[in-house]
Design an enzyme around this catalytic site. Structure first.
Site, PDB file in Angstrom:
ATOM      1  CG  HIS A  84       2.426 -22.544   9.894  1.00  0.00           C
ATOM      2  ND1 HIS A  84       2.286 -22.987   8.595  1.00  0.00           N
ATOM      3  CD2 HIS A  84       3.668 -22.917  10.271  1.00  0.00           C
ATOM      4  CE1 HIS A  84       3.398 -23.600   8.215  1.00  0.00           C
ATOM      5  NE2 HIS A  84       4.253 -23.569   9.204  1.00  0.00           N
ATOM      6  CE1 TYR A 120       5.529 -33.006  11.874  1.00  0.00           C
ATOM      7  CE2 TYR A 120       7.021 -31.418  10.879  1.00  0.00           C
ATOM      8  CZ  TYR A 120       5.769 -31.965  10.985  1.00  0.00           C
ATOM      9  OH  TYR A 120       4.743 -31.488  10.200  1.00  0.00           O
ATOM     10  CB  SER A 131       8.339 -29.522   7.820  1.00  0.00           C
ATOM     11  OG  SER A 131       7.266 -29.139   6.989  1.00  0.00           O
ATOM     12  CB  THR A 190       3.816 -30.334   5.484  1.00  0.00           C
ATOM     13  OG1 THR A 190       2.956 -30.450   6.628  1.00  0.00           O
ATOM     14  CG2 THR A 190       4.027 -28.875   5.132  1.00  0.00           C
TER      15      THR A 190
END
Length: 660
Positions: A382, A494, A496, A507
């Site tokens: 990532h 959260y 994204s 992001t």
């Protein structure tokens, strides 16, 4: 068979690192000639608009107004706190905005003005990923699984792996030659996703091309991450990793039974191998009778990054540097597994998220995984990029392999251009001990993980729109209601949200737990409101939710801004503001519910691990015919199956309310 020949000037790449971005590469063209055979076969797309045509004129990620950031922060923490806690946090936030934050804001703006070729968050976000010492699988690497091919015969492992590999290399070739269609969000596709749009914007200079697209209500997206898809690897280093990238890589690495094989995907003239030649190379690997690796090296990529860094240094010092570099520089990793999935969703999620780790290399930019029965997907590292680049690649490859595959059940493998070689490693006793310990620890870790999923057919994406509520809001309401049902409280959540509409955007966090969602869940579970009242609250939630998503996508969230201000303080050796050590800031940023969606017709499943030990990782999609979510958690703290049961009840409750 040669069907056409053409002499062209290809793109030979050299690289320059962009200031403020330790990874994004600038590609320059140099001239040399080569002979291309079957020109149309070389590329998945031959766009008239160059891939990076809009890149130069993309708008820059805005730095939000500090007072707005303070207001947004307070709104997000209010549903999580008692009145006394909120009053204290209000005082701290106001003090930050009027004092320390004001100084940090000025320094952040000044730095941003000095680095106009990137975004204010890019450098900090790379640093965040690369400094974290946590292991990559589960903690960071997400999974995406392709829908199966509707034609059963094409799900044969060799056939599907070959078709996926061919289309992936064609995608890469289009990217390298800058003829991959630029990624554009079309607000009104009928008017802008047209040849007229491409012709007019293509005639505009790069420096103003974005503005021309804007007049069509079309929004080009940042393409800088796309180069990270191919030829890249995250290298373990003590304290902070680095990303290695070979922009001219010509080979793939293939894993089978913990062994590593490589072969070139281009012939001596620089042309992509023919379909039968791809088939011949992969057939050679699949037929190889080398037993499972007694000491599978891939398991070492499943560990703490400092531990793996020390182990890799030892491997390099004992004669393995060249073989490791072959893995690092490969276009990508193709994993051929012997597991049979048979549409077992639990098995799919476990295997593509983590597996046994013995036949994976989690450091690669992405691994294309194909099981014995042809279930296929990707697991991607990532740090180099986000879902926009991966999903575009994923969809283009899926669409081609399922509609116009190059290899068919009757295709015969060629015996020409078979360049497969097996990588050998010199493993001393110390290295073998590393591997055995890593296998034991990784197995224990994976056993501690709980994974479950829901496919709810009582509500669909279109039905949500019919009831004039956002499908994304409905799913997030379901998550909040499920957690409230299980725990009776509200926690840091959260969601994204991509900021790829801006140059080097990454992001932003959208905070879906609001005062309105709290009101809805409280009213739902206390049974004090009528269905009509609940529906009215739900529609308010949807309006509020859509506004928050819009703000986040437009760079007007608050999380990245506050994070950047904290980094500015550290860079300038300034005192750390009280806000960052406060209860409310830490509580909000402990993401008990970490959520993300990558919805597309090509996606069967997607997911990731919990980001904190007490939390849930929720990958979700609103499909045309159902709602779906994959939920992960650690067994010692939570039970994903219990959460799924609560989520199902919440979806049923929401459906009843919408249907009233």
């Amino acid at each position: 068979m040669i069907t056409a020949s053409k002499i062209i000037k290809p793109t030979k790449t050299s690289i320059t690192l962009h200031s403020g971005n330790p990874y994004v590469l600038q590609i320059r063209n140099t001239s040399r000639y080569r002979k291309i055979r079957d020109v149309n076969y070389q590329y998945i797309q031959q766009s008239k608009l160059p891939t990076m045509h809009f890149q130069k004129s993309l708008p820059r990620l805005p730095i939000p107004d500090l007072s707005k950031t303070g207001e947004r922060f307070l709104r997000s923490i209010k549903p999580l706190l008692t009145d006394d806690q909120y009053n204290q946090s209000e005082r701290r936030t106001l003090d930050f905005v009027t004092n320390d934050g004001k100084i940090l804001q000025e320094k952040l703006i000044a730095k941003d003005n000095r680095c106009k070729n990137t975004s204010y968050i890019s450098e900090y976000w790379f640093d965040l990923y690369l400094r974290d010492r946590a292991a990559l699988p589960i903690n960071y690497n997400p999974l995406l699984v392709f829908q199966n091919d509707s034609r059963t015969a094409y799900n044969d492992q060799l056939l599907r792996a070959t078709n996926l590999l061919i289309s992936a290399v064609r995608f890469m070739s289009s990217l390298r030659e800058q003829i991959l269609e630029p990624e554009v969000y079309h607000l009104n596709p009928k008017k802008s996703n047209t040849q007229t749009f491409r012709t007019i914007t293509g005639l505009l200079p790069e420096a103003v091309s974005w503005y021309g697209a804007y007049l069509f209500k079309a929004f080009p997206l940042d393409m800088s991450q796309f180069v990270g898809l191919f030829g890249g690897t995250r290298l373990p280093q003590l304290n902070k990793d680095k990303i290695f990238h070979d922009p001219s890589s010509k080979h793939v690495v293939v894993q089978k039974n913990g062994n590593f094989y490589i072969f070139d995907v281009f012939d001596a003239d620089g042309n992509i191998l023919s379909p039968s030649e791809f088939l011949g190379n992969l057939s050679t690997i699949i037929k190889d009778d080398t037993p499972k690796a007694a000491h599978p090296l891939g398991i070492l990529t499943c560990q703490n990054r400092d531990v793996w860094a020390e182990q890799r240094a030892h491997l390099e010092s004992t004669g393995n540097q060249e073989s490791l570099r072959k893995i690092d520089s490969a276009i990508f990793n193709l994993v051929l597994d012997d597991i049979v999935i048979q549409d077992d969703k639990h098995k799919i999620l476990k295997h593509f998220l983590h597996g046994e780790g013995t036949n994976k290399w989690f450091d690669k930019s992405f691994s294309l995984i194909v099981t014995a029965d042809g279930v296929s997907g990707v697991n991607f590292e990532h740090s180099w990029g986000d879902g926009v680049a991966v999903l575009r690649f994923f969809q283009d490859v899926y669409n081609e392999t399922t509609s116009k595959p190059f290899v068919h059940p009757d295709t015969k493998p060629s015996d020409s251009n078979i360049t497969v070689s097996k990588l050998d490693f010199n493993l001393d006793d110390k290295s073998k001990d590393f591997i055995e310990m890593a296998k034991k620890e990784y197995n224990q870790w994976c056993e501690s993980l709980s994974i479950d999923y829901i496919l709810y057919e009582g509500l669909t994406k279109e039905a949500c729109k019919k009831f004039k509520v956002s499908p994304d809001c409905i799913m997030q309401l379901g998550f909040q209601a499920a957690h409230h049902l299980l725990r009776g409280n509200y926690v840091g959540t959260y969601e994204s949200c991509s900021t790829s509409a801006f140059k080097h955007g990454r992001t932003e966090t959208m905070r879906p737990c609001t005062e309105k969602t709290k009101e809805f869940c409280d009213s739902l579970h206390l049974n004090k409101s009528s269905k009509e009242e609940l529906r009215a609250i739900m529609q308010e939630c949807s309006t509020n939710h859509s506004q928050l998503v819009k703000e986040a996508a437009m760079g007007q969230g608050f999380d990245r801004h506050l994070f950047a201000l904290k980094k500015i303080a550290a860079e300038n050796n300034l005192p750390r503001p009280e806000l960052y050590d406060s209860y409310e800031y830490k509580y909000l940023n402990k993401s008990i519910l970490s959520t993300s969606t990558l919805s597309a017709p090509s996606v069967m499943a997607g997911g990731f691990g919990p980001v904190v030990k007490e939390g849930f990782g929720i990958g979700y999609s609103a499909f045309p015919d159902k709602l779906g979510a994959a939920v992960t958690s650690y067994k010692h703290y939570n039970d994903s199956s219990q959460f799924i049961e609560a989520l199902h009840k919440s979806f049923v409750d929401i459906t009843k309310i919408l249907s009233c």
